[in-house]
Enzyme design. Structure first.
Site, PDB file in Angstrom:
ATOM      1  N   SER A 104       0.841  -1.190   0.000  1.00 35.19           N
ATOM      2  CA  SER A 104       0.000   0.000   0.000  1.00 35.19           C
ATOM      3  C   SER A 104       0.877   1.241   0.000  1.00 35.19           C
ATOM      4  O   SER A 104       1.942   1.262   0.623  1.00 35.19           O
ATOM      5  CB  SER A 104      -0.913   0.014   1.239  1.00 35.19           C
ATOM      6  N   HIS A 109       1.968  14.632  -6.223  1.00 30.06           N
ATOM      7  CA  HIS A 109       2.884  15.436  -7.035  1.00 30.06           C
ATOM      8  C   HIS A 109       2.163  16.726  -7.435  1.00 30.06           C
ATOM      9  O   HIS A 109       0.959  16.708  -7.706  1.00 30.06           O
ATOM     10  CB  HIS A 109       3.325  14.682  -8.292  1.00 30.06           C
ATOM     11  N   CYS A 132      -4.083  -2.579  -0.516  1.00 27.07           N
ATOM     12  CA  CYS A 132      -4.256  -4.009  -0.725  1.00 27.07           C
ATOM     13  C   CYS A 132      -5.136  -4.558   0.388  1.00 27.07           C
ATOM     14  O   CYS A 132      -5.022  -4.143   1.544  1.00 27.07           O
ATOM     15  CB  CYS A 132      -2.906  -4.715  -0.736  1.00 27.07           C
TER      16      CYS A 132
END
Length: 254
Positions: A104, A109, A132
């Site tokens: 995970s 960004h 996950c």
């Protein structure tokens, strides 16, 4: 999602949410554009992004294992958080936890930029949450939208892999979903025009959102809208709307 399925073994479904927002501003001169980008770059530096992503991690019940952050010159920032489920940490020995680190993660960004001719500056944030097992990132959408000045939003959600129920039947998704919009507060949705492009057979869900109403003052940098002539206000509003529509549509229109 509150009624958990009884599974046979480990839930290895991978759930990936991609959250992209665009904040648009009108800055007439190159100097104003550069000042706007510098302002945005300061407001959304790596420290602030770390705080936002840490809150996202807490909301989905994940434990932050590692934080990596970087501010860039002349502008921009990146942040990555490695995650694990609290339950996995509590029931596992150290070797198993180390093997679970890449299951995970959350990344962010930023991309400030400006158009050289239309006097419009754009600030884009990309946030990716991949988990996950039982953890799902959809519950964080209201918080993420509210954390930024979101004029245009693009959302992608995908569930990959499979797990099994106790009878051995394969499960390729472990929760009901027809649209990403179902996980966004109705008051937030009311502010946007939204469209879906979903591929249910592949568990792929996509939503585009465009702000409906423009308050011109919110899009001016160091300028009072009331001091501008009516025609100038109209021209600026039209320019902003055209830029937003093209980003929302994903193609050059005007």
């Amino acid at each position: 999602m509150e009624n958990k399925l009884k599974l046979y073994g480990f839930n290895n479904l991978t759930k990936a949410l991609s959250f992209n927002i665009y904040d648009v501003c009108y800055a007439k001169t190159e100097r104003e554009q550069q000042k706007y980008i510098a302002y945005i770059d300061e407001q959304y530096n790596s420290d602030r992004l770390v705080k936002i992503l840490t809150n996202v991690s807490q909301m989905i019940g994940a434990e932050v294992l590692n934080i990596s952050k970087q501010d860039y010159d002349p502008q921009g920032a990146s942040v990555t958080l490695l995650l694990a489920e609290d339950a996995a940490i509590k029931r596992a020995d150290s070797r198993l936890v180390l093997g679970h680190l890449d299951k995970s993660h959350v990344t962010a960004h930023t991309y400030p930029e400006y158009h050289p001719e239309t006097c419009i500056a754009t600030f884009r944030v990309d946030i990716d949450v991949e988990t996950c097992g039982e953890i799902t990132p959809l519950s964080t959408l209201d918080y993420l939208i509210g954390s930024f000045d979101s004029d245009i939003i693009t959302l992608d959600y995908r569930v990959r892999g499979f797990t099994r129920d106790v009878s051995g039947k394969k499960l390729f998704i472990d929760h009901d979903i027809t649209s990403i919009q179902d996980y966004i507060d109705a008051k937030i949705l009311a502010r946007y025009d939204a469209i879906d492009i979903n591929v249910y057979q592949a568990n792929l869900f996509h939503t585009n959102m465009l702000i409906k109403e423009l308050d011109l003052q919110n899009y001016l940098f160091n300028v009072d809208a009331n001091e501008l002539p009516p025609q100038t206000r109209l021209d600026i509003s039209s320019s902003l709307r055209r830029e937003m529509i093209e980003i929302f549509s994903g193609r050059n229109i005007y």
